[in-house]
Motif scaffolding. Structure first.
Motif, PDB file in Angstrom:
ATOM      1  N   LEU A  90       0.823  -1.207   0.000  1.00 32.46           N
ATOM      2  CA  LEU A  90       0.000   0.000   0.000  1.00 32.46           C
ATOM      3  C   LEU A  90       0.858   1.259   0.000  1.00 32.46           C
ATOM      4  O   LEU A  90       0.488   2.283  -0.600  1.00 32.46           O
ATOM      5  CB  LEU A  90      -0.935   0.005   1.221  1.00 32.46           C
ATOM      6  CG  LEU A  90      -2.025  -1.068   1.256  1.00 32.46           C
ATOM      7  CD1 LEU A  90      -2.914  -0.893   2.481  1.00 32.46           C
ATOM      8  CD2 LEU A  90      -2.875  -1.044  -0.009  1.00 32.46           C
ATOM      9  N   ARG A  95      -1.994   3.703  -5.209  1.00 33.14           N
ATOM     10  CA  ARG A  95      -3.319   3.402  -5.737  1.00 33.14           C
ATOM     11  C   ARG A  95      -3.834   2.035  -5.258  1.00 33.14           C
ATOM     12  O   ARG A  95      -5.020   1.735  -5.400  1.00 33.14           O
ATOM     13  CB  ARG A  95      -3.292   3.412  -7.271  1.00 33.14           C
ATOM     14  CG  ARG A  95      -2.965   4.772  -7.872  1.00 33.14           C
ATOM     15  CD  ARG A  95      -2.763   4.684  -9.380  1.00 33.14           C
ATOM     16  NE  ARG A  95      -3.937   4.176 -10.069  1.00 33.14           N
ATOM     17  CZ  ARG A  95      -4.991   4.909 -10.401  1.00 33.14           C
ATOM     18  NH1 ARG A  95      -5.010   6.202 -10.117  1.00 33.14           N
ATOM     19  NH2 ARG A  95      -6.004   4.369 -11.038  1.00 33.14           N
ATOM     20  N   THR A  97      -5.182  -1.198  -3.063  1.00 30.87           N
ATOM     21  CA  THR A  97      -6.114  -1.366  -1.948  1.00 30.87           C
ATOM     22  C   THR A  97      -6.006  -2.786  -1.408  1.00 30.87           C
ATOM     23  O   THR A  97      -5.443  -3.678  -2.061  1.00 30.87           O
ATOM     24  CB  THR A  97      -7.570  -1.107  -2.379  1.00 30.87           C
ATOM     25  OG1 THR A  97      -7.935  -2.067  -3.389  1.00 30.87           O
ATOM     26  CG2 THR A  97      -7.755   0.300  -2.904  1.00 30.87           C
ATOM     27  N   HIS A 143     -12.419   6.504  -0.081  1.00 28.21           N
ATOM     28  CA  HIS A 143     -11.093   6.913   0.394  1.00 28.21           C
ATOM     29  C   HIS A 143     -10.293   5.828   1.113  1.00 28.21           C
ATOM     30  O   HIS A 143      -9.058   5.883   1.105  1.00 28.21           O
ATOM     31  CB  HIS A 143     -11.222   8.119   1.330  1.00 28.21           C
ATOM     32  CG  HIS A 143     -11.862   9.307   0.695  1.00 28.21           C
ATOM     33  ND1 HIS A 143     -11.252  10.037  -0.311  1.00 28.21           N
ATOM     34  CD2 HIS A 143     -13.074   9.886   0.898  1.00 28.21           C
ATOM     35  CE1 HIS A 143     -12.063  11.026  -0.684  1.00 28.21           C
ATOM     36  NE2 HIS A 143     -13.167  10.955   0.021  1.00 28.21           N
ATOM     37  N   SER A 144     -10.944   4.875   1.755  1.00 27.41           N
ATOM     38  CA  SER A 144     -10.168   3.884   2.519  1.00 27.41           C
ATOM     39  C   SER A 144      -9.426   2.950   1.566  1.00 27.41           C
ATOM     40  O   SER A 144      -9.984   2.482   0.569  1.00 27.41           O
ATOM     41  CB  SER A 144     -11.081   3.070   3.432  1.00 27.41           C
ATOM     42  OG  SER A 144     -10.326   2.067   4.099  1.00 27.41           O
ATOM     43  N   ARG A 145      -8.185   2.658   1.906  1.00 23.12           N
ATOM     44  CA  ARG A 145      -7.383   1.746   1.078  1.00 23.12           C
ATOM     45  C   ARG A 145      -7.214   0.389   1.748  1.00 23.12           C
ATOM     46  O   ARG A 145      -6.685  -0.546   1.136  1.00 23.12           O
ATOM     47  CB  ARG A 145      -6.021   2.383   0.787  1.00 23.12           C
ATOM     48  CG  ARG A 145      -6.150   3.709   0.027  1.00 23.12           C
ATOM     49  CD  ARG A 145      -4.802   4.332  -0.224  1.00 23.12           C
ATOM     50  NE  ARG A 145      -3.957   3.447  -0.986  1.00 23.12           N
ATOM     51  CZ  ARG A 145      -2.646   3.303  -0.758  1.00 23.12           C
ATOM     52  NH1 ARG A 145      -2.055   3.977   0.212  1.00 23.12           N
ATOM     53  NH2 ARG A 145      -1.934   2.477  -1.492  1.00 23.12           N
ATOM     54  N   PHE A 146      -7.616   0.283   3.003  1.00 22.08           N
ATOM     55  CA  PHE A 146      -7.525  -0.988   3.733  1.00 22.08           C
ATOM     56  C   PHE A 146      -8.850  -1.161   4.477  1.00 22.08           C
ATOM     57  O   PHE A 146      -9.053  -0.626   5.555  1.00 22.08           O
ATOM     58  CB  PHE A 146      -6.346  -0.947   4.702  1.00 22.08           C
ATOM     59  CG  PHE A 146      -5.943  -2.316   5.249  1.00 22.08           C
ATOM     60  CD1 PHE A 146      -6.606  -3.476   4.877  1.00 22.08           C
ATOM     61  CD2 PHE A 146      -4.874  -2.427   6.125  1.00 22.08           C
ATOM     62  CE1 PHE A 146      -6.233  -4.716   5.373  1.00 22.08           C
ATOM     63  CE2 PHE A 146      -4.479  -3.661   6.638  1.00 22.08           C
ATOM     64  CZ  PHE A 146      -5.163  -4.810   6.259  1.00 22.08           C
ATOM     65  N   TRP A 165     -18.040   0.102  -5.723  1.00 22.48           N
ATOM     66  CA  TRP A 165     -16.731  -0.317  -5.242  1.00 22.48           C
ATOM     67  C   TRP A 165     -15.770  -0.570  -6.403  1.00 22.48           C
ATOM     68  O   TRP A 165     -14.702  -1.172  -6.218  1.00 22.48           O
ATOM     69  CB  TRP A 165     -16.877  -1.604  -4.420  1.00 22.48           C
ATOM     70  CG  TRP A 165     -17.545  -1.405  -3.094  1.00 22.48           C
ATOM     71  CD1 TRP A 165     -18.881  -1.495  -2.828  1.00 22.48           C
ATOM     72  CD2 TRP A 165     -16.907  -1.097  -1.856  1.00 22.48           C
ATOM     73  NE1 TRP A 165     -19.114  -1.257  -1.492  1.00 22.48           N
ATOM     74  CE2 TRP A 165     -17.913  -1.009  -0.872  1.00 22.48           C
ATOM     75  CE3 TRP A 165     -15.577  -0.875  -1.481  1.00 22.48           C
ATOM     76  CZ2 TRP A 165     -17.639  -0.709   0.462  1.00 22.48           C
ATOM     77  CZ3 TRP A 165     -15.295  -0.581  -0.158  1.00 22.48           C
ATOM     78  CH2 TRP A 165     -16.318  -0.497   0.801  1.00 22.48           C
ATOM     79  N   PHE A 168     -12.129   0.483  -5.963  1.00 20.39           N
ATOM     80  CA  PHE A 168     -11.480  -0.323  -4.929  1.00 20.39           C
ATOM     81  C   PHE A 168     -11.146  -1.708  -5.468  1.00 20.39           C
ATOM     82  O   PHE A 168     -10.038  -2.223  -5.276  1.00 20.39           O
ATOM     83  CB  PHE A 168     -12.414  -0.423  -3.716  1.00 20.39           C
ATOM     84  CG  PHE A 168     -11.839  -1.186  -2.549  1.00 20.39           C
ATOM     85  CD1 PHE A 168     -11.106  -0.539  -1.575  1.00 20.39           C
ATOM     86  CD2 PHE A 168     -12.044  -2.556  -2.423  1.00 20.39           C
ATOM     87  CE1 PHE A 168     -10.575  -1.233  -0.496  1.00 20.39           C
ATOM     88  CE2 PHE A 168     -11.516  -3.268  -1.358  1.00 20.39           C
ATOM     89  CZ  PHE A 168     -10.778  -2.589  -0.390  1.00 20.39           C
ATOM     90  N   ARG A 171      -8.194  -1.984  -8.017  1.00 21.72           N
ATOM     91  CA  ARG A 171      -6.852  -1.816  -7.435  1.00 21.72           C
ATOM     92  C   ARG A 171      -6.564  -2.826  -6.334  1.00 21.72           C
ATOM     93  O   ARG A 171      -5.551  -2.710  -5.650  1.00 21.72           O
ATOM     94  CB  ARG A 171      -6.731  -0.398  -6.877  1.00 21.72           C
ATOM     95  CG  ARG A 171      -6.989   0.690  -7.913  1.00 21.72           C
ATOM     96  CD  ARG A 171      -7.188   2.039  -7.268  1.00 21.72           C
ATOM     97  NE  ARG A 171      -7.472   3.088  -8.254  1.00 21.72           N
ATOM     98  CZ  ARG A 171      -7.785   4.333  -7.932  1.00 21.72           C
ATOM     99  NH1 ARG A 171      -7.872   4.676  -6.653  1.00 21.72           N
ATOM    100  NH2 ARG A 171      -8.000   5.229  -8.867  1.00 21.72           N
ATOM    101  N   LEU A 172      -7.455  -3.796  -6.171  1.00 27.93           N
ATOM    102  CA  LEU A 172      -7.339  -4.726  -5.044  1.00 27.93           C
ATOM    103  C   LEU A 172      -6.097  -5.604  -5.188  1.00 27.93           C
ATOM    104  O   LEU A 172      -6.009  -6.433  -6.096  1.00 27.93           O
ATOM    105  CB  LEU A 172      -8.605  -5.585  -4.964  1.00 27.93           C
ATOM    106  CG  LEU A 172      -8.738  -6.504  -3.742  1.00 27.93           C
ATOM    107  CD1 LEU A 172      -8.722  -5.706  -2.441  1.00 27.93           C
ATOM    108  CD2 LEU A 172     -10.040  -7.314  -3.835  1.00 27.93           C
TER     109      LEU A 172
END
Length: 772
Positions: A90, A95, A97, A143-146, A165, A168, A171-172
């Motif tokens: 991360l 970018r 997630t 906004h959350s990446r985790f 989503w 998200f 980019r997972l």
């Protein structure tokens, strides 16, 4: 725990065995070169100078894109094993997630505290579950990446709304599945398909995440994790973390004093495991031992906490305030406050359901009390592993309930110690799971032929064909489409319908809920229902509206539902022909109906009367294992014809009670039927079946290990000191016939006849076998 004075008296006659596990040193290695320097610095600041070898092995595999399962003991630092590659990625890719899945909200909240506490920039971890406020959810999506959540929220919220989503999922980079051994039976089978739906939608947006699974030590973790995630998984099982010495005691509550001078000892009951646990918890807290007591039921946790508080206040006024109960159903704020008080040392004792078994970082505990075998060796060691302060000696005590399996284990310690834990049982091919999950997938995006390979190949193709015929899916050139406007209503927990609400008639107050499968037996008209220690009597059960109306009353009697069960064999998958004995695995139809209930006097158990009930039958198609024995073999074993129904019935009860020894199930997950001459088998027969539509994998496991399972069953019955049968051997708390008839010596003779003929391991025969 540095003083033996802190321990319960291990020289008590209640102690049947003491196992001493020596301390083990740890093996550290250098931080891997690929790890982000700020992540390493954050861990060092938290006191982790160097990682354990297994943490780096798993983390490096995951960083290289290999799907991995880290299966090591409680307290071995599995979190660092997945946090290191996830957080490094991360930070390296602004970018990227990551998604974290836990089977319990408390575990996700604990992980949030741990990740947020590292103080890393731009990770923005957040929990997304049923407790998340609506206004926070939009921010998390954007906004959350985790994101830390649970399979239920992924199933009900994230996947159906996957368009929101999309960024998200595109980019997972990683999906972390924590405590993956918890995904077993029907629940595990559903979660396996939820993960396949996640992989499918991520790929639709261009994502290809690496899976990192964390598990307690389990049998064959690579195979189980692969079946769960649907991808090849590499296992890391060598635990390099240090461990303090552990003393593990098996404790059998004493017999109660005789009610009359002439009552033989063999007929007396044992002291309640709940009361015994409360006394041990009281003794531990009085001398300052920080102790966690695991209790199997919510009500039991409340009872143990209440009794302990009362006893402590009698000994030292005010000391009772340092004990609490912890269970599912509490408000989020209350759960977090209890966790904080325990971590801060404000609480000395906690009586908890298994809600605290999984992963929550509880440090500084000296002892663990386990009230009743938790069902699997994996759970037993998970709970026992909660004890131990930074390498200090620790104590675990298993307090046996009056139950065949518990009694067997405290007298056969080799069944617990020095042998591997069970393999987790799940069956993604269960048609009652596969069909609904394919509907969910189709409602998210049309199913394609390639998708059907993802969901299991031929079984998925057969299921889709049936769904098209039923009109819920429609075939188009571009795929199969969901035909309804609403989403499919699929319950991951497999509870069999909406829960029944328990409502107080006079006030309209909602007291709680009971799962649909248990409602006929627990909430029928006239039933006594306990809620937070208060008795209520059911006035009316409305099955259409799923509501039971009750009024508060303290009667001097209890109620016990009586039911009748019919079973017919649909097909045989495989069988063993062992001469006078046949062992079978196959599909069965089970029809069960609660037909009456007894009122019994509290204290004496005297039956006051039996009252009829008018409840509809319930039908279940599931998987069963069954054995037949020829009448001639039974006669040679000394089983007289009048004793045969009771002998088979007793063997059935004990076999159900011992099944959790070899399968990751609870006795409440399975049912049984015994008969002196079954219509389909034309022979004396004992059936044991999965209590879930389509099966849960438990009957298959019983079939594969039948000799071991039935040998333990026979030993448990023979070793019990009672004369004619008791809860420790052949009586069952869930028997719809009131534990009648039962013939204990006959059960031993039946099992002797079966074991004499049965090979050690079943050799599967063609599925064209007869049913007898």
């Amino acid at each position: 725990m540095t003083s033996t004075a802190h321990r319960p008296q291990l020289d008590s006659p209640s102690v049947t065995h003491i196992e001493r596990l020596p301390a083990r040193p740890g093996t550290t290695v250098d931080w891997p070169s690929w790890a982000d320097s700020s992540v390493v610095a954050a861990f060092r600041q938290r006191g982790i100078a160097a990682p354990w070898a297994h943490q780096v092995t798993a983390a490096s595999l995951a960083f290289d894109g290999t799907h991995v399962v880290l299966a090591t003991g409680t307290g071995s630092g599995k979190s660092l094993g997945y946090q290191l590659p996830v957080l490094s990625r991360l930070l390296a890719d602004p970018r990227a997630t990551a998604l974290y899945l836990a089977p319990a909200k408390a575990l996700a909240a604990d992980q949030l505290r741990a990740v947020a506490g590292l103080g890393l920039p731009d990770v923005r971890p957040a929990t997304y579950d049923g407790d998340t406020a609506r206004e926070e959810r939009d921010w998390i999506r954007q906004h959350s990446r985790f994101v830390l959540t649970n399979p239920d929220m992924l199933h009900h919220g994230m996947l159906p709304g996957h368009e929101r989503w999309a960024s998200f999922l595109r980019r997972l980079a990683y999906v972390v599945i924590d405590e993956c051994h918890a995904y077993r039976g029907v629940f595990g089978s559903h979660v396996a398909h939820v993960l396949r739906r996640l992989r499918r939608l991520a790929a639709r947006y261009g994502g290809a995440p690496t899976f990192i699974l964390a598990s307690a030590t389990s049998g064959d973790p690579a195979e189980t994790a692969s079946r769960l995630a649907g991808v090849p998984v590499t296992a890391v099982t060598e635990d390099a973390s240090p461990r303090g010495a552990l003393t593990f005691a098996l404790w059998e509550p004493p017999l109660l004093p005789p009610a009359a001078d002439d009552l033989p000892v063999v007929s007396r009951e044992r002291r309640s495991a709940l009361r015994e646990t409360a006394d041990l918890l009281t003794d531990a807290i009085v001398v300052g031992t920080r102790t966690l007591a695991f209790i199997r039921s919510r009500r039991g946790a409340e009872v143990v906490a209440a009794v302990t508080r009362r006893q402590l206040d009698e000994a030292v006024p005010g000391l009772g305030d340092r004990v609490a109960a912890y269970r599912a159903g509490y408000l989020k704020e209350d759960r977090r406050e209890i966790e904080r008080q325990l971590l801060a040392g404000e609480l000395l004792g906690l009586a908890s359901t298994n809600a605290l078994e999984l992963g929550v970082d509880l440090v500084g505990l000296d002892a663990v009390l386990i009230c009743g075998y938790p069902g699997t060796r994996a759970s037993l060691w998970q709970q026992a592993g909660r004890a131990g302060r930074a390498g200090e000696p620790a104590l675990a005590v298993l307090v046996a309930r009056d139950d065949p399996l518990d009694t067997y284990l405290v007298h056969h310690p080799s069944a617990l110690f020095g042998r591997p834990v069970e393999a987790t049982v799940l069956d993604p091919g269960n048609p009652y799971v596969l069909g609904p999950q394919l509907c969910c997938a189709a409602s998210e995006a049309p199913l394609t032929a390639a998708d059907l390979d993802l969901f299991g190949g031929d079984p998925a193709r057969a299921a889709v064909h049936g769904l098209v015929e039923a009109g819920v899916l429609r075939k188009r050139p571009s795929g199969w489409y969901w035909t309804h406007t609403g989403r499919p209503d699929v319950d991951l927990r497999g509870t069999g319908g909406a829960p029944v609400s328990v409502v107080e008639s006079a006030t309209g107050r909602l007291l709680g809920t009971v799962d649909a499968a248990s409602s006929h037996a627990m909430l029928h008209t006239g039933a006594v229902h306990l809620h937070q220690g208060v008795s209520f009597v059911v006035d009316d059960l409305d099955l259409d509206d799923a509501v039971a109306l009750v009024h508060q009353e303290e009667p001097d009697w209890s109620t016990h539902a009586r039911d009748v069960t019919d079973l017919s064999v649909v097909s045989v998958r495989s069988y063993v022909n062992a001469g006078p004995v046949g062992l079978f695995l196959g599909e069965v139809d089970v029809t069960n109906q609660v037909v009456s209930y007894q009122r019994r006097r509290i204290g004496s158990g005297e039956v006051i009367d039996t009252r009829p009930l008018d409840l509809p039958p319930r039908e279940l198609r599931t998987v069963a294992v069954w054995f037949t024995v020829s009448p001639r073999a039974l006669e040679a074993a000394g089983v007289e014809p009048p004793d045969l129904p009771g002998a088979l019935h007793a063997a059935e009860h004990a076999a159900i009670g011992l099944l959790p020894l070899i399968a990751t199930c609870d006795r409440w997950d399975v049912g049984g039927l015994s008969t002196a001459n079954h219509t389909d088998t034309e022979a004396p027969t004992v059936f044991v079946y999965d209590g879930h539509p389509g099966g849960a994998g438990f009957a298959e496991r019983a079939y594969e290990t039948a000799a071991e399972w039935l040998r333990a069953t026979r030993a448990a019955i023979a070793a019990c000191g009672c004369e004619s049968g008791c809860p420790s051997c052949v009586q069952s708390p869930k028997c719809g016939n009131g534990n009648n008839p039962l013939h204990k010596p006959g059960a031993v003779a039946v099992l002797d006849a079966v074991l004499a003929a049965l090979p050690t391991a079943p050799a599967t025969q063609p599925t064209t076998a007869p049913t007898h």
